[in-house]
Design a protein around this motif. Structure first.
Motif, short mmCIF file in Angstrom:
data_model
loop_
_atom_site.label_atom_id
_atom_site.label_comp_id
_atom_site.label_asym_id
_atom_site.label_seq_id
_atom_site.Cartn_x
_atom_site.Cartn_y
_atom_site.Cartn_z
N PRO A 65 32.33 -22.28 -23.65
CA PRO A 65 31.96 -23.42 -22.79
C PRO A 65 30.45 -23.63 -22.78
N THR A 66 30.07 -24.89 -22.73
CA THR A 66 28.66 -25.25 -22.60
C THR A 66 28.38 -25.58 -21.14
N TYR A 71 30.44 -25.96 -16.13
CA TYR A 71 30.79 -25.69 -17.52
C TYR A 71 31.62 -26.84 -18.07
N GLN A 72 31.39 -27.14 -19.33
CA GLN A 72 32.23 -28.10 -20.05
C GLN A 72 33.12 -27.30 -21.00
N VAL A 73 34.42 -27.33 -20.73
CA VAL A 73 35.38 -26.52 -21.48
C VAL A 73 36.20 -27.46 -22.36
N GLN A 74 36.20 -27.19 -23.67
CA GLN A 74 36.98 -28.01 -24.60
C GLN A 74 38.34 -27.37 -24.81
N THR A 87 38.09 -32.49 -22.66
CA THR A 87 37.02 -31.69 -22.08
C THR A 87 37.19 -31.67 -20.57
N ASN A 119 35.51 -30.32 -16.89
CA ASN A 119 34.32 -29.83 -16.20
C ASN A 119 34.74 -28.86 -15.11
N ILE A 162 35.17 -18.48 -15.20
CA ILE A 162 34.53 -18.81 -16.48
C ILE A 162 33.25 -17.99 -16.64
#
Length: 568
Positions: free
Chosen positions: A269-270, A283-286, A300, A302, A315
């Motif tokens: 995650p970014t 976090y941005q989780v794909q 995606t 959040n 996370i």
């Protein structure tokens, strides 16, 4: 782009009985039809059908499911008193017997559907009594009906939390010692310093130093300093085990409802900026779900960590627990950046499922079905917990999670035993209301074998009586879109309509990937659901065969319908 002159290798070479299936990652798997217990002509025909269908597959798992079905079918044929030599020797009686043997179970229904799909690939079975028998509708297999009760769920989460938290704290403690050692904050020569040196070696290689004894045995060089040679005392100081990664997956599924397969390819995650917040991180989780269809694989989500009880805290802990694994993976295979990383005990025994990411050195990615089963068995929890945990989360959240509203209601909510039990007091009222709503989005007309000369033709069906339309125009004629004909009891659909309606169904799916969800749902959702109900009534195999027969006229009429050019 492929080089000039590049040709795709056919899955079945001429005169061969070996079919090669290439998955999404480019890995090959072969299927040898010479081992089937049927006559040589039958083997060749089945291999040809399997090869033709394989062009639609992007996983070996799909190929294996069809292969297992073919093995079952071949054994059935070999057990007949007079086994057919080829597909043109199949009879209606044989297929009725085959159907009766498998129609009673969910696995059997899947097998029937797969074999019918393959047999329809043979042009000799395009028409005639055998083709009609193959086109008979196979009921959908019953979905899993049980979420976890509250007590069961708490027991499951207690086990998962205890195992993952212990691992996270172990890795966190050793990471702090490693960082202090690298910063020169540990007295040189002390026990802590010597452990920090071992940890530094471990972080760079994935294992602690080992020594080969004169007798040829390999032992942990510093086992006394490390207090033992177990995984937790050696490489587990910086890496999760497969079981600990599975426990993390259970917690993530309970929190977010993600599918087990999503963990195989979930990128790290970014973080997204949190405006005006210094104590939170978003976090941005794909999330990848390949079964959603081309163009809809990725979404995606959040997730914010704003404190101990917030969704994002898990996370944060997952990132800390997998940090060394992810760093080593990037070192050994540059570009690798997957969240769910663990160290396996034996690198040479790493799973070789080529639909999943390959291991990198001693590291594996994601959670296999076998990992889930072993974890559950070790903790005396029965079968794999992931499907039931996801169902529990979906029903608890009471909204779709990575699936459509229709799937949410038909697969997760309505069949669930706990939902039914909790809803008994209002079930009758709710069921009647749901039935009334469902009637508005199903095909309410009639299926016929041939056209009636007295009926009026429309773009989607034949109409028995336009003057009694539920949507009359002021002059008494039809006042509704032709698409609504399928919602009218006057509609009659015969095989001549099947190809056009199957093409319309396909085009509505295409529009779904091109339009915003709100726009598509408002304009096309009910029409698609009605067509899918009609498809189920006709039968998926017959529907797929009809799609192949769509003519230029059918495609033109569908285009006019979707453009609104035929609206009243």
């Amino acid at each position: 782009m492929p080089p000039v002159g590049h040709r795709v290798e056919p899955p079945l070479a001429p005169e061969s009985l070996v079919v090669t299936v290439i998955n999404q990652a480019g890995h090959r798997r072969t299927f040898d039809f010479s081992c089937l217990p049927v006559a040589e002509p039958m083997r060749r025909s089945l291999a040809a059908s399997f090869a033709a269908q394989s062009r639609r597959w992007n996983t070996h798992g799909t190929a294996l499911s069809y292969w297992d079905g073919l093995l079952t079918f071949a054994r059935f044929l070999s057990g007949l008193e007079h086994p057919p030599q080829d597909l043109d020797g199949l009879t209606v009686a044989m297929l009725k017997r085959w159907r009766a043997r498998h129609i009673a179970t969910s696995t059997g229904k899947y097998t029937l559907g797969k074999i019918a799909t393959l047999l329809h690939r043979d042009p000799r079975l395009d028409s005639g009594p055998v083709a009609e028998e193959l086109a008979r509708r196979v009921p959908r297999p019953d979905p899993s009906r049980r979420s976890y009760g509250e007590e069961e769920r708490e027991q499951l989460l207690l086990v998962a939390r205890r195992q993952f938290r212990s691992a996270w704290m172990r890795i966190r403690e050793n990471t702090q010692l490693l960082e202090r050692g690298r910063a020169g904050e540990v007295a040189e020569g002390s026990r802590e310093w010597r452990i920090s040196q071992v940890l530094d070696h471990l972080a760079h290689t994935g294992d602690v130093p080992r020594t080969v004894t004169p007798g040829g045995y390999t032992i942990v060089t510093n086992h006394r300093i490390l207090d033992g040679s177990t995984a937790e005392r050696t490489w587990g100081r910086l890496f999760l085990t497969r079981a600990e990664l599975t426990a993390l997956g259970v917690l993530l599924t309970d929190r977010f409802g993600w599918n087990l397969s999503a963990y195989d390819r979930m990128p790290t995650p970014t973080t997204a900026p949190s405006a005006g917040e210094s104590t939170t991180v978003t976090y941005q989780v794909q999330v990848e779900k390949r079964r959603a269809g081309a163009g809809r694989w990725f979404s995606t989500e959040n997730v914010t960590d704003s404190g101990a009880d917030s969704p994002g805290r898990l996370i944060t802990q997952a990132l800390e627990a997998t940090a060394h694994g992810r760093a080593l993976a990037a070192q050994l295979a540059p570009g690798t950046d997957l969240l769910m990383t663990a160290r396996t005990r034996r690198a040479d025994l790493a799973a070789r499922d080529l639909d999943r990411p390959l291991s990198v050195g001693p590291l594996i990615f994601g959670i296999s079905r076998d990992d889930a089963k072993v974890w559950a068995r070790w903790h005396n929890l029965g079968g794999s917990p992931f499907q039931r945990t996801r169902r529990t989360t979906v029903t608890r959240e009471a909204r779709p999670l990575q699936h459509t509203q229709g799937t949410h209601e038909s697969v997760y909510v309505l069949p669930d035993e706990h939902i039914q039990h909790a809803s008994q007091a209002v079930f009758e009222h709710g069921a009647l209301e749901a039935l009334e709503q469902a009637r508005t989005i199903v095909f309410t007309g009639s299926l016929t074998e041939k056209p009636d000369p007295g009926h009026h033709k429309t773009a989607t069906a034949d109409c028995a009586d336009p003057s009694t339309s539920p949507w009359p125009a002021p002059d008494g004629s039809r006042g509704a879109d032709f698409l609504l004909c399928l919602a009218c009891r006057n509609a009659h659909v015969h095989p001549g309509h099947h190809a056009r309606l199957a093409h319309l169904h396909q085009q509505l799916h295409s529009l779904r990937s091109a339009l915003p969800d709100r726009t598509w749902n408002a304009r096309w959702r009910e029409h698609l659901l009605r067509l899918e109900d009609l498809r189920d009534k006709i039968g998926p195999a017959a529907w797929a065969a009809a799609l192949e027969r769509a003519s230029d006229t059918d495609r033109t009429l569908v285009r006019l319908l979707l453009n609104g050019d035929l609206a009243p």
